[in-house]
Design a protein around this motif. Structure first.
Motif: not given
Length: 452
Positions: A54-55, A70-77, A105-110
């Motif tokens: 989780x991020x 966590x930003x605009x999405x909220x703490x959704x991990x 290395x860490x990447x997001x889902x995109x």
């Protein structure tokens, strides 16, 4: 499986020669520099291209609390995609079975790099250099203390017991006898480093009681940060084998010097391979002075990254072997920015402000970022300082809160390190600082309880 192990770095292959690999530790550095990840059977690792974490590991404070980052999405991990960098595969020689570590290395889902992953921050800074046709080179120095086991935070930290049966003595800088006191621990450090394929440039006794320094050979900033990240773990493991602790706190013992991570920098031209700090006549170039100016002008803004804890600022004590200034001088260890003795091809700039408690990826990234801004701005530094720079009052923030104030307003620095990183880092460090301010210290109880 055979194809996978055949592609390992040479040191890892030597470590596993004629042995069965049992486990792989899939790891990544969080903001403080703690290794996070998963241990998986070697057979499973051979079949996986990535794994998830989780991020939120980047929103966690050193105490285990959380910053609201966590930003605009909220703490959704939400899950990150962690992919191995197989060039970092190395032994974990202190384990009971045959284990490798691999940095991911860490990447997001995109597929985009996670901007607040410390290794990605350093890669971003190095990429900015490359876009200008430059290749940054660094050499970190690691200072640390070997101390007696400390199981109660209320007790003061004390030096470890040496081989002679006496506590480690202070003020014995460069003493070989003092180094011999820690011989068994140092032997394990050498053995672990050799198993991991790391080249140590030297080990010396520093000025503190039980304080040692390890120098690493100069090279690629990401590779060197990987090694410091690994070294912190291997040194701790070597110490535990001998009933002591290794600590990388900036100031673990009162009245003793603190522990720094001095960073030497040079910059090469990508096309020619020449050091841009020296011209064809072996003289210092404008770029050399611009880099120094960048450190002078932007290091106060970056101090919250290279001195990340309240304890970090206890190291900046006048006449205690730590700089309190941003002066520069040739072969002058009282200045925050030192120009070591060297030939023209090895001309370099040493940043003496970074503490050993900083995350190595972020400490190196912040220092390189300041130099990069100096190169881009093409400003000139203050005149070279001659004499004892400790005579001045100092020109850096003396507490974390003030350093964070500067960091949060440092728009130029944010453009280099990344605005998302700056946002997350600031929120997490503010959460840590606020938590610290809730703690009442023994000094306050002793001197204020009955006197104010």
């Amino acid at each position: 499986m055979a194809n996978w192990t055949d592609a390992l770095p040479a040191a890892a292959q030597t470590y596993l020669m004629d042995r069965r690999l049992d486990e792989v530790e899939c790891i990544i550095s969080d903001l403080p520099g703690i290794a996070r990840g998963k241990a998986v059977p070697a057979s499973k690792f051979a079949k996986q291209d990535y794994f998830h974490l989780p991020d939120s590991i980047f929103y966690q404070t050193i105490t285990g609390d959380w910053g609201e980052a966590a930003g605009d999405e909220g703490f959704i991990e939400k899950d990150m995609i962690l992919r191995p960098d197989m060039s970092t595969a190395t032994a974990a020689p202190w384990t009971g079975d045959w284990t490798l570590q691999v940095i991911h290395d860490a990447f997001d889902r995109t597929g985009k790099p996670v901007p607040y992953s410390p290794r990605n921050v350093l890669k971003r800074v190095c990429d900015l250099y490359r876009e200008q046709g430059w290749k940054p080179v660094v050499a970190p120095e690691m200072e640390f203390f070997l101390v007696a086991r400390n199981l109660d935070p209320a007790h003061e930290i004390k030096p470890m017991m040496g081989r002679s049966g006496r506590p480690a003595a202070a003020r014995q800088a460069y003493s070989m006898t003092a180094v011999d006191e820690f011989g068994p621990v140092i032997d394990d450090i050498y053995d672990f480093a050799e198993a991991q394929g790391f080249e140590i440039d030297g080990i010396t006794q520093e000025g503190g009681a039980g304080q040692l320094e390890i120098n690493l050979r100069h090279g690629n900033p990401v590779k060197l940060a990987d090694e410091v990240f690994y070294f912190k773990r291997l040194i701790r493991e070597a110490a535990l084998r001998h009933d002591c602790f290794a600590t990388f706190m900036a100031k673990p013992i009162a009245d003793e010097p603190g522990s720094a991570m001095h960073i030497h920098h040079s910059v090469l031209d990508l096309e020619t391979g020449r050091n841009i700090f020296s011209d064809d006549d072996e003289n210092e170039t404008p770029e050399f002075f611009h880099f120094i100016a960048g450190l002078q002008n932007h290091m106060p803004d970056a101090l919250a990254v290279i001195a990340p804890y309240v304890n970090s600022y206890r190291r900046y004590v006048k006449d205690h072997a730590a700089p309190i200034n941003l002066e520069w001088g040739r072969d002058n260890r009282t200045t925050g920015i030192r120009i070591p003795l060297s030939g023209p091809s090895a001309r370099r700039v040493e940043n003496r402000l970074a503490g050993m408690d900083c995350n190595p990826y972020l400490g190196i990234a912040a220092s390189l970022a300041c130099g990069y801004l100096g190169l881009m701005e093409a400003k000139h530094p203050k005149p070279e300082f001659k004499g004892d720079a400790y005579d001045g009052d100092g020109d850096i923030p003396r507490v974390l809160g003030s350093a964070l104030d500067l960091f949060e307003e440092a728009a130029a620095l944010h453009t280099v390190l990344g605005s998302d990183f700056a946002r997350v880092y600031s929120i997490v460090k503010r959460a840590e600082y606020d938590e610290f301010l809730q703690v009442i210290s023994p000094w306050e109880r002793e001197h204020l309880l009955m006197n104010v």
